[in-house]
Design a protein around this motif. Structure first.
Motif, PDB file in Angstrom:
ATOM      1  N   MET A  45       0.579  -1.092  -0.026  1.00 20.13           N
ATOM      2  CA  MET A  45       0.191   0.218   0.339  1.00 20.13           C
ATOM      3  C   MET A  45       0.600   1.333  -0.555  1.00 20.13           C
ATOM      4  O   MET A  45       1.717   1.537   1.244  1.00 20.13           O
ATOM      5  CB  MET A  45      -1.111  -0.005   1.082  1.00 20.13           C
ATOM      6  N   GLU A  59       3.617   0.737   2.533  1.00 20.31           N
ATOM      7  CA  GLU A  59       3.305  -0.599   3.652  1.00 20.31           C
ATOM      8  C   GLU A  59       3.035  -2.013   3.203  1.00 20.31           C
ATOM      9  O   GLU A  59       2.388  -2.035   2.054  1.00 20.31           O
ATOM     10  CB  GLU A  59       1.883   0.623   4.698  1.00 20.31           C
ATOM     11  N   LEU A  62       0.125  -8.640   5.046  1.00 20.56           N
ATOM     12  CA  LEU A  62      -0.317  -9.558   5.206  1.00 20.56           C
ATOM     13  C   LEU A  62      -1.308 -10.383   4.420  1.00 20.56           C
ATOM     14  O   LEU A  62      -2.327 -10.018   5.055  1.00 20.56           O
ATOM     15  CB  LEU A  62      -0.201 -10.476   5.935  1.00 20.56           C
ATOM     16  N   ARG A  63      -1.026 -11.292   3.614  1.00 18.11           N
ATOM     17  CA  ARG A  63      -2.229 -12.110   3.093  1.00 18.11           C
ATOM     18  C   ARG A  63      -2.016 -13.397   3.173  1.00 18.11           C
ATOM     19  O   ARG A  63      -1.517 -13.536   3.025  1.00 18.11           O
ATOM     20  CB  ARG A  63      -2.817 -11.193   1.527  1.00 18.11           C
ATOM     21  N   ASP A  91       5.546 -13.059  11.388  1.00 14.39           N
ATOM     22  CA  ASP A  91       5.857 -12.331  11.569  1.00 14.39           C
ATOM     23  C   ASP A  91       7.604 -12.663  10.571  1.00 14.39           C
ATOM     24  O   ASP A  91       7.774 -11.246   9.706  1.00 14.39           O
ATOM     25  CB  ASP A  91       5.803 -11.316  12.688  1.00 14.39           C
ATOM     26  N   ASN A 118       4.443  -4.439  10.156  1.00 18.10           N
ATOM     27  CA  ASN A 118       3.942  -4.380  10.911  1.00 18.10           C
ATOM     28  C   ASN A 118       4.317  -6.091  11.881  1.00 18.10           C
ATOM     29  O   ASN A 118       4.486  -6.913  11.424  1.00 18.10           O
ATOM     30  CB  ASN A 118       2.032  -4.936  10.675  1.00 18.10           C
ATOM     31  N   ASP A 180       2.462   2.794  15.344  1.00 14.35           N
ATOM     32  CA  ASP A 180       0.284   2.132  14.131  1.00 14.35           C
ATOM     33  C   ASP A 180      -0.815   2.881  15.444  1.00 14.35           C
ATOM     34  O   ASP A 180      -0.556   2.573  16.664  1.00 14.35           O
ATOM     35  CB  ASP A 180       0.595   1.457  14.058  1.00 14.35           C
ATOM     36  N   ASP A 181      -1.862   2.775  14.734  1.00 12.11           N
ATOM     37  CA  ASP A 181      -3.214   3.326  14.856  1.00 12.11           C
ATOM     38  C   ASP A 181      -2.666   4.700  15.684  1.00 12.11           C
ATOM     39  O   ASP A 181      -3.815   3.681  17.096  1.00 12.11           O
ATOM     40  CB  ASP A 181      -4.085   1.819  15.137  1.00 12.11           C
ATOM     41  N   GLU A 241      -9.619   8.365   3.058  1.00 13.43           N
ATOM     42  CA  GLU A 241     -10.634   8.414   1.485  1.00 13.43           C
ATOM     43  C   GLU A 241     -11.197   9.489   0.656  1.00 13.43           C
ATOM     44  O   GLU A 241     -11.785   9.223  -0.235  1.00 13.43           O
ATOM     45  CB  GLU A 241     -11.992   7.519   1.719  1.00 13.43           C
ATOM     46  N   PHE A 260      -7.501   4.801   0.600  1.00 10.68           N
ATOM     47  CA  PHE A 260      -8.110   4.335  -0.572  1.00 10.68           C
ATOM     48  C   PHE A 260      -8.062   5.518  -1.275  1.00 10.68           C
ATOM     49  O   PHE A 260      -8.401   5.222  -2.702  1.00 10.68           O
ATOM     50  CB  PHE A 260      -9.334   4.141  -0.449  1.00 10.68           C
TER      51      PHE A 260
END
Ligand code: C2E
Ligand code: MG
Ligand code: MG
Ligand code: MG
Length: 287
Positions: A45, A59, A62-63, A91, A118, A180-181, A241, A260
């Motif tokens: 991303m 960034e 994971l998928r 990780d 991450n 993060d966050d 967004e 996005f």
């Protein structure tokens, strides 16, 4: 009758628990399987500079193809991986794949930005973590300043001696650290002073509320940006967004954005197409 209804409710409740356990078991099984077969994938991303609108970092997300086929994404499977302990291996797997890709994109596509990876909160109590990251960096010969490790703010809440030590060890490797966050945990402002982090990533819930306020209080984004300026930290706003959110962030001198509005997480193929376009754009701008 009343008694029967009570019993039914208990049965329903038990059924819910059973379903949850089944689902957790399914996730655990698929994660083990994916780990054994080494078939985890990465999504990429872009993180853009608000002034130049060019790519600054990526960034890595994971998928797990076996789970996404069932509609299960990282927000659901990462907690399971954490509670089973699988996350430590996962990780490292992600870091290894990401570094290998970073070197490849630098060499083949002229990519010059950072890769942001991450890690789970549980690594903060893993004595071997920094050493493992160090040996991977050495093995791939990557410039550590191009590697950024993202740790969620919530995981820093206890900020034990041990977590602080680990952050120090990571900084000694020369990698960058980001929280993060940011804003969803409860780290006190003064605590932030002690963390050796380079960057704050504003949680997308705060970006989402931009423009919806009643003017009664300043947007949380503004408060975080002021804090970051004072601590001389870089800032990434997550979850952008809309055009309006982007304009606002650009004017308030937030350095970086992700969301996005610019790009969804891309699979390898789409990311390569994106990089090709970006790099030729950069060359066109430079010449
Ligand atoms: P995160 O690190 O905060 O990653 C950002 C998440 O927000 C991603 O979800 C991304 O797709 C989503 N997102 C970004 N921009 C927007 C937007 O504009 N709108 C909306 N609605 N969503 C946006 P994803 O990929 O599902 O990842 C969820 C979380 O799973 C991540 O949150 C991170 O905490 C965790 N995660 C992902 N990959 C890894 C990994 O390799 N290791 C560990 N330990 N955790 C990971
Ligand atoms: Mg992240
Ligand atoms: Mg985030
Ligand atoms: Mg998150």
């Amino acid at each position: 009758r009343a008694k029967n209804q009570g019993k039914n409710r208990v049965q329903l409740f038990n059924q819910d628990i059973a379903d949850t356990l089944d689902r957790r078991q399914l996730i655990e099984q698929k994660l083990n399987h994916t780990l054994a077969l080494q078939t985890f994938e990465l999504a990429y991303m872009p993180i853009l500079n608000t002034q130049t609108q060019r790519i600054e970092a990526v960034e890595v997300l994971l998928r797990c193809p076996h789970l996404s086929a069932e509609g299960i994404g990282p927000d659901e499977f990462i907690p399971v991986a954490e509670s089973t302990g699988l996350i430590r291996m996962i990780d490292l797997n992600v870091i290894e794949q990401a570094l290998e890709r970073l070197v490849y994109y630098q060499r083949e596509f002229g990519y010059q930005g950072r890769f942001c990876i991450n890690i789970s909160a549980s690594q903060l109590s893993n004595d071997l973590f920094a050493a493992n990251v160090g040996s991977l960096i050495y093995r791939f010969g990557v410039d550590p300043s191009k590697v950024e490790i993202e740790i969620t703010e919530t995981s820093m809440v206890d900020s034990s001696q041990k977590s602080m030590e680990l952050l120090g060890q990571l900084k000694n490797l020369g990698v960058r650290l980001s929280l993060d966050d940011y804003g969803t945990g409860y780290t006190a402002f003064n605590q932030l002073l002690d963390y050796p982090v380079d960057c704050l990533k504003i949680d997308r819930s705060f970006v989402n509320e931009l423009g919806k306020g009643d003017g009664e209080r300043p947007p949380v984004v503004d408060i975080i940006l002021a804090l970051a300026r004072w601590k001389q930290l870089e800032v990434v706003a997550e979850g952008v967004e809309t055009q309006e959110q982007f304009q606002y962030l650009r004017q308030t001198e937030c350095q970086m954005v992700q969301g996005f509005y610019f790009s969804k997480p891309l699979n390898q193929e789409s990311f390569e197409a994106y990089l090709t376009e970006q790099v030729s754009l950069g060359k066109a701008l430079a010449s």
